[in-house]
Design an enzyme around this catalytic site. Sequence first.
Site, PDB file in Angstrom:
ATOM      1  N   GLU A 555       6.736   2.001  -3.344  1.00  0.00           N
ATOM      2  CA  GLU A 555       7.665   1.028  -2.766  1.00  0.00           C
ATOM      3  C   GLU A 555       9.025   1.657  -2.483  1.00  0.00           C
ATOM      4  O   GLU A 555       9.697   1.300  -1.515  1.00  0.00           O
ATOM      5  CB  GLU A 555       7.810  -0.182  -3.693  1.00  0.00           C
ATOM      6  CG  GLU A 555       6.519  -0.928  -3.985  1.00  0.00           C
ATOM      7  CD  GLU A 555       5.718  -1.288  -2.742  1.00  0.00           C
ATOM      8  OE1 GLU A 555       6.304  -1.424  -1.652  1.00  0.00           O
ATOM      9  OE2 GLU A 555       4.489  -1.436  -2.862  1.00  0.00           O
ATOM     10  N   GLU A 584       3.297   3.204   6.587  1.00  0.00           N
ATOM     11  CA  GLU A 584       2.980   3.562   5.200  1.00  0.00           C
ATOM     12  C   GLU A 584       3.177   5.057   4.925  1.00  0.00           C
ATOM     13  O   GLU A 584       2.980   5.513   3.798  1.00  0.00           O
ATOM     14  CB  GLU A 584       1.538   3.169   4.855  1.00  0.00           C
ATOM     15  CG  GLU A 584       1.268   1.674   4.833  1.00  0.00           C
ATOM     16  CD  GLU A 584       1.889   0.957   3.645  1.00  0.00           C
ATOM     17  OE1 GLU A 584       2.213   1.635   2.653  1.00  0.00           O
ATOM     18  OE2 GLU A 584       2.057  -0.276   3.712  1.00  0.00           O
ATOM     19  N   HIS A 686      -3.860  -9.634   2.349  1.00  0.00           N
ATOM     20  CA  HIS A 686      -3.397  -8.678   3.355  1.00  0.00           C
ATOM     21  C   HIS A 686      -3.703  -9.155   4.772  1.00  0.00           C
ATOM     22  O   HIS A 686      -2.853  -9.076   5.658  1.00  0.00           O
ATOM     23  CB  HIS A 686      -4.098  -7.330   3.161  1.00  0.00           C
ATOM     24  CG  HIS A 686      -3.561  -6.498   2.058  1.00  0.00           C
ATOM     25  ND1 HIS A 686      -3.809  -6.760   0.744  1.00  0.00           N
ATOM     26  CD2 HIS A 686      -2.785  -5.394   2.075  1.00  0.00           C
ATOM     27  CE1 HIS A 686      -3.218  -5.848  -0.001  1.00  0.00           C
ATOM     28  NE2 HIS A 686      -2.583  -5.010   0.780  1.00  0.00           N
ATOM     29  N   PHE A 688      -5.284 -12.280   5.679  1.00  0.00           N
ATOM     30  CA  PHE A 688      -5.256 -13.712   5.966  1.00  0.00           C
ATOM     31  C   PHE A 688      -3.930 -14.374   5.610  1.00  0.00           C
ATOM     32  O   PHE A 688      -3.662 -15.487   6.053  1.00  0.00           O
ATOM     33  CB  PHE A 688      -6.402 -14.428   5.243  1.00  0.00           C
ATOM     34  CG  PHE A 688      -7.756 -13.968   5.676  1.00  0.00           C
ATOM     35  CD1 PHE A 688      -8.151 -14.084   7.004  1.00  0.00           C
ATOM     36  CD2 PHE A 688      -8.631 -13.386   4.775  1.00  0.00           C
ATOM     37  CE1 PHE A 688      -9.397 -13.636   7.423  1.00  0.00           C
ATOM     38  CE2 PHE A 688      -9.879 -12.937   5.178  1.00  0.00           C
ATOM     39  CZ  PHE A 688     -10.258 -13.065   6.502  1.00  0.00           C
ATOM     40  N   GLY A 690      -0.980 -12.161   5.338  1.00  0.00           N
ATOM     41  CA  GLY A 690       0.045 -11.151   5.566  1.00  0.00           C
ATOM     42  C   GLY A 690      -0.080 -10.521   6.928  1.00  0.00           C
ATOM     43  O   GLY A 690      -0.702 -11.064   7.830  1.00  0.00           O
ATOM     44  N   GLY A 691       0.476  -9.337   7.070  1.00  0.00           N
ATOM     45  CA  GLY A 691       0.578  -8.715   8.388  1.00  0.00           C
ATOM     46  C   GLY A 691      -0.471  -7.686   8.711  1.00  0.00           C
ATOM     47  O   GLY A 691      -0.338  -6.950   9.682  1.00  0.00           O
ATOM     48  N   TYR A 692      -1.531  -7.589   7.899  1.00  0.00           N
ATOM     49  CA  TYR A 692      -2.500  -6.503   8.084  1.00  0.00           C
ATOM     50  C   TYR A 692      -3.767  -6.912   8.827  1.00  0.00           C
ATOM     51  O   TYR A 692      -4.756  -6.181   8.793  1.00  0.00           O
ATOM     52  CB  TYR A 692      -2.879  -5.910   6.722  1.00  0.00           C
ATOM     53  CG  TYR A 692      -1.825  -4.979   6.174  1.00  0.00           C
ATOM     54  CD1 TYR A 692      -1.913  -3.601   6.367  1.00  0.00           C
ATOM     55  CD2 TYR A 692      -0.728  -5.468   5.486  1.00  0.00           C
ATOM     56  CE1 TYR A 692      -0.940  -2.748   5.876  1.00  0.00           C
ATOM     57  CE2 TYR A 692       0.245  -4.620   4.987  1.00  0.00           C
ATOM     58  CZ  TYR A 692       0.133  -3.257   5.179  1.00  0.00           C
ATOM     59  OH  TYR A 692       1.113  -2.414   4.702  1.00  0.00           O
TER      60      TYR A 692
END
Length: 772
Positions: A555, A584, A686, A688, A690-692
């Site tokens: 992070e 990433e 991730h 459903f 979030g942004g992935y």
Amino acid sequence: MLLASVSSFTHSVARVRSASQIPRLSAETLSKSFSCPLWSSSFTFCLHRPLKSTTSLVARGFCAVPSSTMASSAAESFDSNPLLSDFDFPPFDVVEAKHVQPGIRELLRRLEGDLVELERSVEPTWPKLVEPLERIVDRLQVVWGIVNHLKAVKDSSELRSAIDAVQPDKVKFQLRLGQSKPIYNAFKAIQDSASWSSLSAAHKRIVEGQVKEAVLNGVALEDEQREKFNEIEQELEKLSQKFNENVLDATKKFEKLITDKKELEGLPATALGLFAQTAISKGHENASEESGPWIITLDYPSFSAVMQHAQIRTLREEVYRSYIARASDGDLDNTPIIDQILKLRSEKAKLLGYNNFAEVSMSMKMATVQSAENLIEKLRNASWDPAVQDMEDIRKFAAEKGAVEANDLSHWDIGFWSERLRESKFDINEEELRPYFSLPKVMDGLFNLANKLFEINIEPADGLAPVWHSDVKFYCVKDASGNPIAHFYFDPYSRPSEKRGGAWMDEVFARSRVLARDGNLVRLPTAHMVCNQTPPVGGKPSLMTFREVETVFHEFGHALQHMLTKQDEGLVAGIRGIEWDAVELPSQFMENWCYQRDTLLSIAKHYETGESLPEEVYQKLLAAKTFRAGSLSLRQIRFASMDLELHTKYIPGGPESIYDVDQRVGKRTQVIPPLLEDRFLCSFSHIFGGGYAAGYYSYKWAEVLSADAFSAFEDAGLDNEKAIKETGRRFRETILALGGGKPPLEVFIEFRGREPSPEALLRHNGLLPVAA
């Protein structure tokens, strides 16, 4: 991990870890946008200033307030609303659920006025188009970012209800902004102008990104099609939020109270202390590590302790089955939500002229659907045989130890027996390592590494900015001359009753020339890092597992890219405007340093004696780095493959259910296929929540980039301090400094001198064929 979905607004970073390091996760903040706020300065010290009145907010150019329309009582109400105050740092300590509806609605009213004025006066020039647009976008992101962040770290039913009430208005404004034809036409005019070739790379990236985003936002759609598109966007936002709420509620719902210590045989003292602390928080005032009672939850530190150490197989099975069944039944069942999300994403893709949603997603990424699938298959092939061998090694070891389950290992056995095998093979007990990884020492070592590589100093600045919880620390980042260049918050500990799981980084403020204040040249970036590690127990500091150490480094890598940007154009500063499958890179790059000798030994100090981690233990840890690398790689490949399958070939309402697809993909990507009742998809936030979505492959894609980037330091010589400093400076000036102002492939080539290769990743993971 990154937090947010893809758009030209901004973007945030997050990662979630769960059993056996489930991927790093990302949570959607502004639908269609990466999140970013900031303040700036060129002074040589960190300065605390009191909150200012909202009147100066107008003067500072955040947004115009048509005062003639406001009654004095309403004005007083808005003046006292912290979301509308003129703050140097967000007033996290005083924002309450009651502020959300009036604050957001008034903000949107003001921003609507700004947008109307922009459309009326827009010209295809930077001062008349990009600068006012950045002010509108940024103000929405900053304020919405505050309430969205509080929901993630200080969740309550009141806050949920308030956000639910205003979310449709927020999405409606975003769509109105994203579909503005005057703004779109102005950007097209810049693109088509004679001066296009003379624009800087960053300016070209902004224009190209805005044009592409406008198309993806439906700017070209008319009448019924646009209305349908907007309905889909509203519904997707609502479904995504409900999905995440169900996961959090289902995780909180499970509690297993244990009063007989024999049932916890094998579990280390740290786990017993955590379980007792949880029991105290649930009303068992006299609970203790030694005599209980103890409460097991599905929060990651609790879940992983049971999976790795509980000797009673039935306990492992119960907790595992509960974990993979989260949010899959009753009022919290996410199954219909997933089907509806996939259906709406498919409809959205068709409206935009794409074959499937994956093509929509990839239009803003480095990869294509084909190149992503090719990489995943290449890594699957490289990982399969080693993973099969991993399983055989575990079976053999369990049989040698007389385990009755040796010839019929199930998913709740793998973590336990692999940990025993790792302890036996490398003589390493992860729990025995905890005393060497206290959070204060880890952070000191991390900050010293940042100083060595990037010539920055990180200093505590508690009290400079309001925080949302007493555990939260605040820091100031300074350059070599002592000038502040950024700030960040750090919220390290698990709080299952109010904080969602996983780990993430997100923006608070982004660097910006346009939004500079008080005569400063730029507004400085501010970030927050959130983890969910084991909290301090019984007077001891937080004693970390090695995986938790890796998570903090990860992070912090995201935060570094946000904070060390030298890009002054706010729309492409830091992590804004960087293709999702490249973002990433810095986070995964930083994880490599956990294994570098000087770095590891600098953080690994016994919290009581100060003794360094013995050299022989370090060597064993290094040797164990590639333990079960094939299995862990396949785990990520399963998630990436599922994601691509669901967003390319799956037909909602067709002959296959989502669980049929999972079974089919699981047989190709797991040596032991998933249980028929496995419902991990119901908590797969991730993609459903979030942004992935159609982007989970990004972890592996970026891992190729990050491993190759770290190999530049290996080539320079990890023991050569001068070479490391020089390579670190080059990494900072390219990967960390350029933000979204250049295509990521060009940035990588500028740093590495060539295009990326997967060789370093396979080598680091011990997956290269022996012949190579």
